[in-house]
Design an enzyme around this catalytic site. Structure first.
Site, mmCIF file in Angstrom:
data_model
loop_
_atom_site.group_PDB
_atom_site.id
_atom_site.type_symbol
_atom_site.label_atom_id
_atom_site.label_comp_id
_atom_site.label_asym_id
_atom_site.label_seq_id
_atom_site.Cartn_x
_atom_site.Cartn_y
_atom_site.Cartn_z
ATOM 1 N N VAL A 51 -22.140 -42.731 55.097
ATOM 2 C CA VAL A 51 -22.444 -42.392 53.758
ATOM 3 C C VAL A 51 -21.725 -43.257 52.670
ATOM 4 O O VAL A 51 -22.696 -43.795 52.000
ATOM 5 C CB VAL A 51 -22.371 -40.887 53.428
ATOM 6 C CG1 VAL A 51 -22.817 -40.401 52.126
ATOM 7 C CG2 VAL A 51 -23.399 -40.125 54.647
ATOM 8 N N GLU A 85 -26.227 -35.751 50.487
ATOM 9 C CA GLU A 85 -26.962 -36.962 51.041
ATOM 10 C C GLU A 85 -27.980 -36.474 52.250
ATOM 11 O O GLU A 85 -27.563 -35.583 53.045
ATOM 12 C CB GLU A 85 -25.765 -37.956 51.466
ATOM 13 C CG GLU A 85 -26.295 -39.175 52.249
ATOM 14 C CD GLU A 85 -27.324 -39.750 51.085
ATOM 15 O OE1 GLU A 85 -26.951 -40.265 50.105
ATOM 16 O OE2 GLU A 85 -28.566 -39.972 51.502
ATOM 17 N N PHE A 86 -29.049 -37.326 52.385
ATOM 18 C CA PHE A 86 -29.853 -37.012 53.462
ATOM 19 C C PHE A 86 -30.319 -38.127 54.185
ATOM 20 O O PHE A 86 -31.514 -37.971 54.999
ATOM 21 C CB PHE A 86 -31.189 -36.354 52.845
ATOM 22 C CG PHE A 86 -31.079 -35.131 51.934
ATOM 23 C CD1 PHE A 86 -30.976 -33.647 52.393
ATOM 24 C CD2 PHE A 86 -31.116 -35.153 50.735
ATOM 25 C CE1 PHE A 86 -30.779 -32.846 51.836
ATOM 26 C CE2 PHE A 86 -30.602 -33.964 49.950
ATOM 27 C CZ PHE A 86 -30.769 -32.900 50.394
ATOM 28 N N ASN A 102 -30.484 -29.065 57.076
ATOM 29 C CA ASN A 102 -29.993 -29.649 58.390
ATOM 30 C C ASN A 102 -30.211 -28.566 59.501
ATOM 31 O O ASN A 102 -30.618 -28.817 60.469
ATOM 32 C CB ASN A 102 -28.703 -29.864 58.171
ATOM 33 C CG ASN A 102 -28.559 -31.683 58.191
ATOM 34 O OD1 ASN A 102 -29.527 -32.268 57.793
ATOM 35 N ND2 ASN A 102 -27.471 -32.124 58.138
ATOM 36 N N PHE A 116 -39.925 -33.750 63.701
ATOM 37 C CA PHE A 116 -39.171 -33.093 64.207
ATOM 38 C C PHE A 116 -39.485 -31.921 65.400
ATOM 39 O O PHE A 116 -39.117 -31.020 65.477
ATOM 40 C CB PHE A 116 -38.137 -32.520 63.287
ATOM 41 C CG PHE A 116 -37.154 -33.246 62.839
ATOM 42 C CD1 PHE A 116 -37.386 -34.465 62.152
ATOM 43 C CD2 PHE A 116 -35.839 -33.055 63.349
ATOM 44 C CE1 PHE A 116 -36.264 -35.062 61.678
ATOM 45 C CE2 PHE A 116 -34.791 -33.853 62.859
ATOM 46 C CZ PHE A 116 -35.174 -34.841 62.114
ATOM 47 N N ALA A 134 -39.753 -33.191 71.892
ATOM 48 C CA ALA A 134 -38.689 -32.265 72.904
ATOM 49 C C ALA A 134 -38.060 -33.387 73.407
ATOM 50 O O ALA A 134 -38.325 -34.501 73.747
ATOM 51 C CB ALA A 134 -39.578 -31.461 73.840
ATOM 52 N N CYS A 154 -24.129 -34.630 62.026
ATOM 53 C CA CYS A 154 -24.273 -33.808 61.151
ATOM 54 C C CYS A 154 -24.824 -32.499 61.669
ATOM 55 O O CYS A 154 -24.326 -31.381 61.391
ATOM 56 C CB CYS A 154 -25.452 -34.345 60.460
ATOM 57 S SG CYS A 154 -24.734 -35.734 59.162
HETATM 58 P P1 NAD Z 1 -17.146 -41.049 58.413
HETATM 59 O O1 NAD Z 1 -16.400 -40.398 59.231
HETATM 60 O O2 NAD Z 1 -18.009 -42.289 58.899
HETATM 61 O O3 NAD Z 1 -16.715 -41.924 56.834
HETATM 62 C C1 NAD Z 1 -15.511 -41.135 56.286
HETATM 63 C C2 NAD Z 1 -14.685 -42.151 55.582
HETATM 64 O O4 NAD Z 1 -13.744 -41.604 54.661
HETATM 65 C C3 NAD Z 1 -13.488 -42.784 56.671
HETATM 66 O O5 NAD Z 1 -13.880 -44.250 56.620
HETATM 67 C C4 NAD Z 1 -12.355 -42.450 56.431
HETATM 68 O O6 NAD Z 1 -11.549 -43.412 56.600
HETATM 69 C C5 NAD Z 1 -12.722 -42.339 54.784
HETATM 70 N N1 NAD Z 1 -11.565 -41.240 54.204
HETATM 71 C C6 NAD Z 1 -11.117 -40.302 54.748
HETATM 72 N N2 NAD Z 1 -9.936 -39.649 53.897
HETATM 73 C C7 NAD Z 1 -10.045 -40.589 53.150
HETATM 74 C C8 NAD Z 1 -9.190 -40.518 51.601
HETATM 75 N N3 NAD Z 1 -8.093 -39.648 51.490
HETATM 76 N N4 NAD Z 1 -9.086 -41.385 50.953
HETATM 77 C C9 NAD Z 1 -10.164 -42.810 51.361
HETATM 78 N N5 NAD Z 1 -10.895 -42.662 52.234
HETATM 79 C C10 NAD Z 1 -10.823 -41.771 53.029
HETATM 80 O O7 NAD Z 1 -18.128 -39.824 57.568
HETATM 81 P P2 NAD Z 1 -19.522 -39.979 57.333
HETATM 82 O O8 NAD Z 1 -20.757 -39.989 58.542
HETATM 83 O O9 NAD Z 1 -19.927 -41.156 56.356
HETATM 84 O O10 NAD Z 1 -19.816 -38.676 56.534
HETATM 85 C C11 NAD Z 1 -19.383 -38.455 55.351
HETATM 86 C C12 NAD Z 1 -19.852 -37.113 54.395
HETATM 87 O O11 NAD Z 1 -21.139 -37.407 54.476
HETATM 88 C C13 NAD Z 1 -19.672 -35.926 55.425
HETATM 89 O O12 NAD Z 1 -19.494 -34.933 54.831
HETATM 90 C C14 NAD Z 1 -21.127 -35.824 56.303
HETATM 91 O O13 NAD Z 1 -21.394 -34.301 56.603
HETATM 92 C C15 NAD Z 1 -21.981 -36.225 55.304
HETATM 93 N N6 NAD Z 1 -23.305 -36.793 55.578
HETATM 94 C C16 NAD Z 1 -23.074 -37.726 56.691
HETATM 95 C C17 NAD Z 1 -24.193 -38.305 57.200
HETATM 96 C C18 NAD Z 1 -24.371 -39.181 58.244
HETATM 97 O O14 NAD Z 1 -25.596 -39.407 58.936
HETATM 98 N N7 NAD Z 1 -23.338 -39.663 58.698
HETATM 99 C C19 NAD Z 1 -25.700 -37.980 56.233
HETATM 100 C C20 NAD Z 1 -25.735 -37.157 55.272
HETATM 101 C C21 NAD Z 1 -24.509 -36.521 55.001
#
Ligand code: NAD
Length: 430
Positions: free
Chosen positions: A11, A151-152, A208, A249, A252, A260
């Protein structure tokens, strides 16, 4: 606009490069020195179609920067995004350790009025929590404006989704703070909903959970089809033509996984529980999902007379095509069940094999998908990568010990697979 994005995962990095691409001055932060070093060289630490080009371009144009210092990023920016992970804790409640750490870091660094945007998926009430943590770390409360902007995006099409969102949701206590985000997103042509912090936080979990429910519903129907003799694809088509239902969605398959849905459905249940509501409907959604994968494994095991001494070829390991993300991937469950029952596994994935090898070093990973069928007692299609749709099925079937194909994503037509020599089984039809 001067923007900081903390967390450069799926994200944060996508948000950062897209905002830079739109002409903002973006500084991304990560605490992982390996990720920061890669990004400095223009190498994305995640796989996502199109991200490398846009990262390189925005670095060259001077719009994208990276640091490991929250202080440096916050001091340079008027808007600060929090985009760190919120994985499920031991009891299923979202673990806010990273969000808390980042909030404290922001609180120690604010020297001017700043809009802090929570993009991480967080339980209702987290906006207030983040604000209190920032202030507790020393920030002047009059300079702190926390906004929720869930974020979506979907992994695999994240750049496209971020540039073309279905909607932008902004939750805020302060109209000016919400307006700042409206301005930041003004070049995107998307309906924008401005609401309170709590509603914005709930919209993400509700969306979600509802999507997972839709998939579990059609998967439950797929089980009825297997028992009654119908075809779930036609059932879904017939349902989807009703505009009130829609056709998305309703595919099957082996069930929903990824980073997520599992954690957000569980998060909705546990947060509801903490508020005094038993969300029993969503508990059933999870149970259907779990059994959907295990039932497929049971069918396979029954067909080949148990896994003991059998070799199973696995096609696809990532939780879905076009990503290297294996969080809660169905492949992990299926491989585990086969190995526990005494079978061996040969596997292929265009991108995610290395990551799965960290969990299952005993699996034999092949560079070509055609190699996984050699001497196998059965093949299982787990991830419907596009390249698997156009395989020479005869070439796949020929070197097998017994040409049995279990298609977990309804990727192939039964007649075509049978013409190639396979005994073919799938989800939601006999
Ligand atoms: P991710 O695990 O891929 O990335 C998180 C990043 O944050 C990592 O690079 C990590 O090193 C960094 N981080 C952690 N602690 C930190 C700190 N103290 N300082 C600086 N950097 C730090 O996670 P993601 O998949 O990008 O998801 C992030 C958020 O977005 C989550 O809450 C998730 O639920 C939400 N989200 C994810 C998606 C998806 O498809 N991946 C879609 C929508 C929402």
């Amino acid at each position: 606009m001067k923007v900081a994005v903390i967390g450069t995962g799926y994200v944060g990095l996508v948000t950062g490069v897209v905002l830079a691409h739109l002409g903002n001055d973006v500084i991304c932060v990560d605490k992982d020195p390996k990720k920061v070093a890669k990004l400095r060289q223009g190498i994305p630490p995640i796989y996502e179609p199109g991200i490398e080009e846009i990262l390189k371009k925005t670095i060259e144009e001077g719009f994208f920067h990276v640091t490991d210092s929250i202080e440096e990023a916050v001091k340079a920016s008027e808007v600060v995004f929090i985009a760190v992970g919120t994985p499920p804790g031991a009891d299923g409640t979202p673990d806010l350790t990273a969000v808390r750490a980042v909030a404290a870091g922001i609180g120690r660094s604010i020297t001017k009025p700043t809009v802090i945007v929570n993009k991480s998926t967080v339980p209702v009430g987290s906006g207030e929590l983040v604000e209190s943590l920032i202030v507790a770390a020393g920030a002047d409360p009059s300079m702190v404006n926390v906004v929720s902007n869930p974020e979506f995006l979907r992994e695999g099409s994240a750049i496209h989704d971020t540039l073309n969102p279905d909607r932008i949701v902004i939750g805020a206590k302060n109209k000016d703070a919400a307006q700042k985000l409206v301005e930041l997103y003004s070049t995107l042509n998307a309906p924008t909903l401005i609401t309170d912090l709590e509603s914005a936080e709930l919209i993400k979990y509700a969306s979600n959970s509802f999507l997972a429910l839709k998939i579990s519903f059609i998967n439950a129907m797929s089980r009825i089809c297997e028992l009654a003799g119908g075809n779930v694809e036609d059932v879904a088509k017939g349902m989807g033509l009703d505009k009130r239902i829609g056709n998305q969605f309703l595919q099957a398959g082996l069930g929903w996984g990824g980073s997520c849905f599992p954690k957000d459905v569980l998060g909705t249940i546990t947060v509801a529980e903490s508020l005094g509501y038993d969300f029993a409907l969503l508990k059933e959604v999870i149970d259907i999902n779990t059994d959907q994968t295990l039932n497929f494994v049971r069918r396979l095991s029954a067909k080949i007379g148990g896994f003991e001494g059998k070799q199973i070829g696995i096609m696809g390991l990532a939780f879905k095509p076009n990503t290297d993300d294996i969080r809660d991937a169905k492949s992990l469950i299926i491989i585990d069940e086969i190995l526990k029952a005494g079978g061996t596994v040969v596997a292929h994935d265009p991108i995610a094999a290395e990551l799965v090898a960290e969990h299952f070093p005993q699996v034999d990973y092949k560079d070509s998908v055609y190699e996984v069928s050699h001497g196998a007692d059965a093949l299982v299609l787990v991830t419907e990568w596009n390249e698997y749709r156009h395989l020479d099925l005869q070439r796949l079937a020929a070197p097998m010990k017994s040409a049995i194909l279990f298609d977990g994503r309804r990727c192939y037509k039964k007649e075509v697979a049978e013409a190639a020599g396979f005994e073919y089984f799938t989800i939601g039809s006999r």
